[in-house]
Design a protein around this motif. Structure first.
Motif, mmCIF file in Angstrom:
data_model
loop_
_atom_site.group_PDB
_atom_site.id
_atom_site.type_symbol
_atom_site.label_atom_id
_atom_site.label_comp_id
_atom_site.label_asym_id
_atom_site.label_seq_id
_atom_site.Cartn_x
_atom_site.Cartn_y
_atom_site.Cartn_z
ATOM 1 N N MET A 192 0.995 -1.354 0.150
ATOM 2 C CA MET A 192 0.038 -0.189 -0.155
ATOM 3 C C MET A 192 0.855 1.524 -0.008
ATOM 4 N N PRO A 193 1.320 1.591 -1.263
ATOM 5 C CA PRO A 193 2.420 2.738 -1.099
ATOM 6 C C PRO A 193 1.819 3.980 -0.670
ATOM 7 N N ARG A 194 0.646 4.148 -0.763
ATOM 8 C CA ARG A 194 0.110 5.517 -0.498
ATOM 9 C C ARG A 194 0.113 5.682 1.179
ATOM 10 N N ILE A 195 -0.008 4.754 1.969
ATOM 11 C CA ILE A 195 0.023 4.342 3.293
ATOM 12 C C ILE A 195 1.357 4.736 3.723
ATOM 13 N N ARG A 196 2.102 3.798 2.964
ATOM 14 C CA ARG A 196 3.659 3.853 3.538
ATOM 15 C C ARG A 196 4.155 5.403 3.302
ATOM 16 N N SER A 197 3.657 6.012 2.164
ATOM 17 C CA SER A 197 4.285 7.448 2.048
ATOM 18 C C SER A 197 3.865 8.404 2.995
ATOM 19 N N ALA A 198 2.415 8.086 3.477
ATOM 20 C CA ALA A 198 1.809 8.949 4.570
ATOM 21 C C ALA A 198 2.561 9.000 5.913
ATOM 22 N N ILE A 199 3.164 7.651 6.182
ATOM 23 C CA ILE A 199 3.931 7.609 7.614
ATOM 24 C C ILE A 199 5.252 7.581 7.415
ATOM 25 N N ASP A 200 5.616 8.038 6.051
ATOM 26 C CA ASP A 200 7.243 8.060 5.741
ATOM 27 C C ASP A 200 7.897 6.785 6.000
ATOM 28 N N LEU A 201 7.462 5.657 5.533
ATOM 29 C CA LEU A 201 7.924 4.135 5.706
ATOM 30 C C LEU A 201 8.487 3.744 4.258
ATOM 31 N N GLU A 202 9.611 4.129 4.054
ATOM 32 C CA GLU A 202 10.437 3.792 2.789
ATOM 33 C C GLU A 202 10.569 2.370 2.724
#
Length: 221
Positions: free
Chosen positions: A1-11
């Motif tokens: 889920m790249p959108r959620i990963r981006s929102a929480i700064d999880l590379e």
């Protein structure tokens, strides 16, 4: 889920063992607090529908279980869904065949500040639920089983537009099962409960990010 990963700064995703350890370590109260906080990300309106759905406790194929005459015990999951934002306000899980009318009292008491109106189908036709809701300042929009002409008259007086919004519960149930699966993977009851909590939390965050993106498109447009 790249959108959620981006929102929480999880590379980069943590290893599965790291996730499992955190999953076991965090108490259920933590997941409930996170779910409550996720609701604040969405524009709710207080019209909160209640409905239940079943989740399998195994991901065995239905065809296989039918051929081998096996049965899969289901979890009964009752959701409180804000009908404007499709936000999951709260949820209740049971492994027993508890009747629908036995579940709402605790959910109503825990969430009186979030629920302004409570639409529900005939499965929640119980005078105790209506009385409790009114005592908590929540008008119940629950249909009666039409056992008499009086029941039919009461149903006819319900606000059709408000009552019709409870269909959003079915939309949310369908969305969760479609995106995250109609079964839980965990084998232990307490992990299954947390797994469903994480699913509800992820749904709310995903909806909030979608709303934010739509708002940006509207502004830029």
């Amino acid at each position: 889920m790249p959108r959620i990963r981006s929102a929480i700064d999880l590379e980069k995703l943590p290893s599965p063992s790291t996730l499992c350890k955190a999953f076991n370590r965090l108490d259920m109260t933590v997941w409930r607090v996170l779910l409550t906080l996720s609701v604040t990300l969405l524009p709710t309106n207080g019209v909160v529908g209640i409905d239940a759905s079943g989740f399998d406790r195994s991901h065995a194929s239905k065809h296989y279980t039918k051929r081998t005459k096996l049965t899969i015990q289901q979890l009964k999951v009752t959701l409180l869904v804000d009908t404007r934002a499709n936000a999951i306000i709260d949820f209740h899980v049971t492994t027993t065949r508890k009747h629908d009318s036995k579940i709402p009292p605790s959910l109503i008491k825990w969430n009186t500040g979030e629920v302004a109106i409570l639409p529900g189908d005939k499965g929640y036709d119980d005078q105790k639920i209506r009385t409790l809701a009114r005592d908590e300042g929540v008008p119940p929009l629950i249909k009666h089983r039409e056992l008499s002409s009086l029941h039919k008259a009461w149903n006819a007086r319900l606000d059709a537009d408000l009552y019709g919004q409870r269909s959003q519960n079915e939309t949310v149930n369908s969305r969760i099962k479609g995106k995250y699966g109609a079964f839980v993977r965990s084998r232990h009851w307490w992990r299954q409960f947390r797994e469903l909590a994480v699913g509800c939390l992820t749904h709310n965050i995903d909806k909030a990010l979608g709303t934010l993106e739509i708002g940006r498109v509207s502004v830029n447009g």
